[in-house]
Every structure is written in structure tokens, then in C-alpha cells.
Design a protein around this motif. Structure first.
Motif, PDB file in Angstrom:
ATOM      1  N   PRO A 100      -2.772   7.119  -6.415  1.00  0.00           N
ATOM      2  CA  PRO A 100      -1.642   6.517  -7.144  1.00  0.00           C
ATOM      3  C   PRO A 100      -1.515   7.115  -8.534  1.00  0.00           C
ATOM      4  O   PRO A 100      -2.500   7.471  -9.165  1.00  0.00           O
TER       5      PRO A 100
ATOM      6  N   LYS B 294       7.286  -1.275  -9.596  1.00  0.00           N
ATOM      7  CA  LYS B 294       7.264   0.124  -9.153  1.00  0.00           C
ATOM      8  C   LYS B 294       6.319   0.323  -7.979  1.00  0.00           C
ATOM      9  O   LYS B 294       6.522   1.212  -7.156  1.00  0.00           O
ATOM     10  N   ASP B 295       5.268  -0.510  -7.904  1.00  0.00           N
ATOM     11  CA  ASP B 295       4.341  -0.427  -6.784  1.00  0.00           C
ATOM     12  C   ASP B 295       4.809  -1.251  -5.590  1.00  0.00           C
ATOM     13  O   ASP B 295       4.093  -1.366  -4.594  1.00  0.00           O
TER      14      ASP B 295
ATOM     15  N   THR C  81       2.140   8.491  -4.574  1.00  0.00           N
ATOM     16  CA  THR C  81       0.834   9.016  -4.940  1.00  0.00           C
ATOM     17  C   THR C  81       0.923  10.470  -5.388  1.00  0.00           C
ATOM     18  O   THR C  81       1.888  11.181  -5.107  1.00  0.00           O
TER      19      THR C  81
ATOM     20  N   SER D 271      -3.272  -0.196  -5.078  1.00  0.00           N
ATOM     21  CA  SER D 271      -2.482  -1.349  -5.504  1.00  0.00           C
ATOM     22  C   SER D 271      -3.057  -2.657  -4.964  1.00  0.00           C
ATOM     23  O   SER D 271      -2.985  -3.689  -5.633  1.00  0.00           O
TER      24      SER D 271
ATOM     25  N   ARG E 294       2.707   2.756 -13.984  1.00  0.00           N
ATOM     26  CA  ARG E 294       2.675   1.840 -12.842  1.00  0.00           C
ATOM     27  C   ARG E 294       2.983   0.415 -13.295  1.00  0.00           C
ATOM     28  O   ARG E 294       2.533  -0.034 -14.330  1.00  0.00           O
TER      29      ARG E 294
ATOM     30  N   VAL F 296       2.467   3.087  -2.021  1.00  0.00           N
ATOM     31  CA  VAL F 296       2.680   3.443  -3.415  1.00  0.00           C
ATOM     32  C   VAL F 296       2.806   4.951  -3.530  1.00  0.00           C
ATOM     33  O   VAL F 296       2.071   5.701  -2.879  1.00  0.00           O
TER      34      VAL F 296
ATOM     35  N   ALA G 248      -2.808  -2.234 -14.190  1.00  0.00           N
ATOM     36  CA  ALA G 248      -2.421  -1.057 -13.408  1.00  0.00           C
ATOM     37  C   ALA G 248      -1.888   0.107 -14.222  1.00  0.00           C
ATOM     38  O   ALA G 248      -1.921   1.244 -13.756  1.00  0.00           O
TER      39      ALA G 248
ATOM     40  N   ASN H  73       0.802  -1.219   0.000  1.00  0.00           N
ATOM     41  CA  ASN H  73       0.000   0.000   0.000  1.00  0.00           C
ATOM     42  C   ASN H  73       0.836   1.271   0.000  1.00  0.00           C
ATOM     43  O   ASN H  73       0.311   2.363  -0.142  1.00  0.00           O
TER      44      ASN H  73
END
Length: 317
Positions: A142, A151-152, A137, A182, A147, A135, A175, A133
């Protein structure tokens, strides 16, 4: 059967092979087949996988066949339930060099080469990776358009490289242009992969791969944004998506696009009633319509029509 029992039976099997006692050899190997639950740790610590594998060239046909069955069974377990396809046009080596080549080049059964994917590189640093989580933003949301699974900072899920790689590719497809969380996208990818796995459990791995390759291709198609968004939002159930044909996926995407255009109209948009249009669903000529500029200014306006009898909707330019 624990490690000590396996080692004890292995010693007994070695002695029986040296004395060429076929009945004892078969009895011990049947115990390995029936009682041993293959794990990477057990096969590595005991070396029983390699030892049984060598018996596939035993002079007795029954021993050789049983050895092949055991190796195949253990590979299937370690491979996540897939059955390895038989090689086509296999080159037969020189019989004089078979024994030497096997001793020098055979890998242990607990590391099937088909599962060696680039995903193993991704899992080496997972222990220090942040939570899924966490990620990056943009004002709390996000980023969309740039993405990927890596990367996440997502992690492997199943413990099998091939399955985790497929989940990664599904995640990337869902994504790349999404601003959804995510964890939501990850759960969609996991559910799709699990459904396909259940469909092809016990079948050759190629069928599983081909099915997922087709689904990923449809999701990555830039002409299907509505399909991706519909799956992530839950508007299209993943169970339904996994069994759709290519034509059905395109039709569903068009349906979502039309619905979104209707939703996008301004709240105060004036709708005129008319009998100029015949509904293709119920055949009535009772409808309302309005027009919007959905393309460039030099293109004609798009007309949106709603049947007042059955609520069917369509558009044209």
C-alpha cells in the motif's frame, strides 16, 4: 412488544389521555417503559416516540416525568448507550408558542440530531465499494503518505454514525504514513474505539469524544512516528496505549526510535569496549559503543552505547 401491541396500547393511551384518567395513563406508560425495546423501525412505524414525547408537557407532574424518562431511555438506546448531557444556559421559549413550536419542529426520536455527522455521506455508496483489502498498491505494498479511510475504500463498522466517524479518524491517523495492510490498521482503530467506548459506557458523550480526540491528536503528531508504527505492528498493545499519559506516549516513542536506530546499524558494525561510560541503570562502567552518522554530514556523529552488565542502551551526540 411488537408493532401491533404498541399500536393497541397507543390507542388505549390516547383514550385515557382524552378522558384524563391519570392512573390508567401511568399504567400504560409504565408498560411502554418496561416492555418496549426501542428500535428505529418500531418508533418510525408506530410514531410512539413523538406521541410519548408530547406528554412531557402534560399537566400532571407524574405523567410528565415518566414521559421524560421514557424518551431519555429510548434516545440512550438509539444513541449507542450514551447519555445526553443536559444543555447549559438553555433559552426558555415563550409558553404561548410552546405547543405550536413542538408540533412544527420536533423531530422523531429515532433520528437524534447529535448523531448527524458527515459520516452519513460516506455510507451512501458503501454497497458498491470494493473490499477493504482492494487498496491501490505500489509493487504489492500500500502507498504510504497519502492514505485515508475513504481512499482505502473502508466501510462503517458499528452502525452508529458517531462511532464510525471516530473509527475513521483513528484510521486516518494510523494510516497516513503507513504501508501496513488496510485490514491491520482498521482492526487497530476498531479496538481503540471499543476500549474507549467501554471506558465511558453510560457516561456523557462528551467524555468519550474528548478521550478519543486526545488519542487521535497524539497519533497524528508527526513527531510520534514510532508510536503509530508500534501500535500497527503490535509492539505497543492498544490497551496500553489507551491508558498512557501524554508524557508516557512521548517516552515510548523515544524508546522505539532508539531501538530502531540500534537495529538499523550495519551487521558488521564494530563495537569497542570501554569503561568511559557509566550506565544510568545499574551504575557499572562496562559497555560497548559504536558511532553512526544519523544526521547531515556537517553534524557530529551519534554514539550508541550498550551496557554489557544489564543491556541498557542509550545514545548521545
Amino acid at each position: 412488544m411488537n408493532t401491533e401491541e404498541v399500536m393497541r396500547l397507543k390507542r388505549s393511551l390516547t383514550k385515557a389521555i382524552e378522558e384524563d384518567k391519570i392512573l390508567i395513563i401511568l399504567d400504560i406508560m409504565r408498560r411502554f417503559n418496561d416492555e418496549v425495546v426501542a428500535t428505529k423501525e418500531l418508533l418510525k412505524n408506530t410514531g410512539i416516540g413523538v406521541f410519548i414525547g408530547k406528554q412531557r408537557s402534560h399537566h400532571n407532574a407524574d405523567v410528565a416525568k415518566l414521559a421524560k424518562d421514557i424518551v431519555k431511555k429510548w434516545k440512550t438506546v438509539l444513541n449507542g448507550g450514551f447519555v445526553k448531557p443536559n444543555p447549559v444556559n438553555k433559552i426558555v421559549p415563550n409558553p404561548k408558542n410552546v405547543a405550536k413550536q413542538r408540533d412544527n419542529s420536533r423531530e422523531e426520536i429515532n433520528s437524534p440530531s447529535s448523531l448527524k455527522t458527515e459520516n452519513s455521506q460516506n455510507t451512501q455508496s458503501n454497497s458498491s465499494s470494493p473490499s477493504p483489502n482492494n487498496v491501490k498498491t505500489n509493487n504489492g505494498k500500500p502507498y504510504a503518505g497519502d492514505r485515508t479511510f475513504r481512499k482505502d475504500n473502508m466501510k462503517g463498522h458499528t452502525g452508529y454514525d458517531i462511532r464510525d466517524k471516530c473509527i475513521e479518524l483513528l484510521y486516518d491517523s494510523l494510516a497516513f504514513d503507513s504501508s501496513a495492510g488496510s485490514d491491520i490498521i482498521f482492526n487497530c482503530a476498531v479496538r481503540i474505539e471499543q476500549i474507549v467506548l467501554d471506558q465511558f459506557k453510560g457516561e456523557p458523550e462528551k467524555q468519550y469524544r474528548d478521550k478519543l480526540r486526545g488519542l487521535i491528536s497524539n497519533l497524528k503528531d508527526k513527531k510520534n512516528p514510532g508510536l503509530r508504527k508500534g501500535i500497527v505492528s503490535g509492539e505497543i498493545p492498544v490497551e496500553e496505549f489507551c491508558v498512557m499519559s501524554k508524557e508516557e506516549k512521548k517516552a515510548k516513542d523515544r524508546e522505539i526510535k532508539i531501538a530502531n536506530l540500534f537495529k538499523a546499524r550495519s551487521a558488521g558494525q564494530t563495537q569497542a569496549e570501554t569503561n568511559m561510560f557509566r550506565c544510568g541503570k545499574c551504575g557499572e562502567r562496562k559497555a560497548t559503543y559504536y558511532q553512526m552518522q544519523t544526521r547531515s554530514a556537517d553534524e557530529p556523529m551519534t554514539t550508541f552505547v550498550t551496557c554489557t552488565n544489564c543491556n541498557n542502551r542509550w545514545k548521545f551526540c
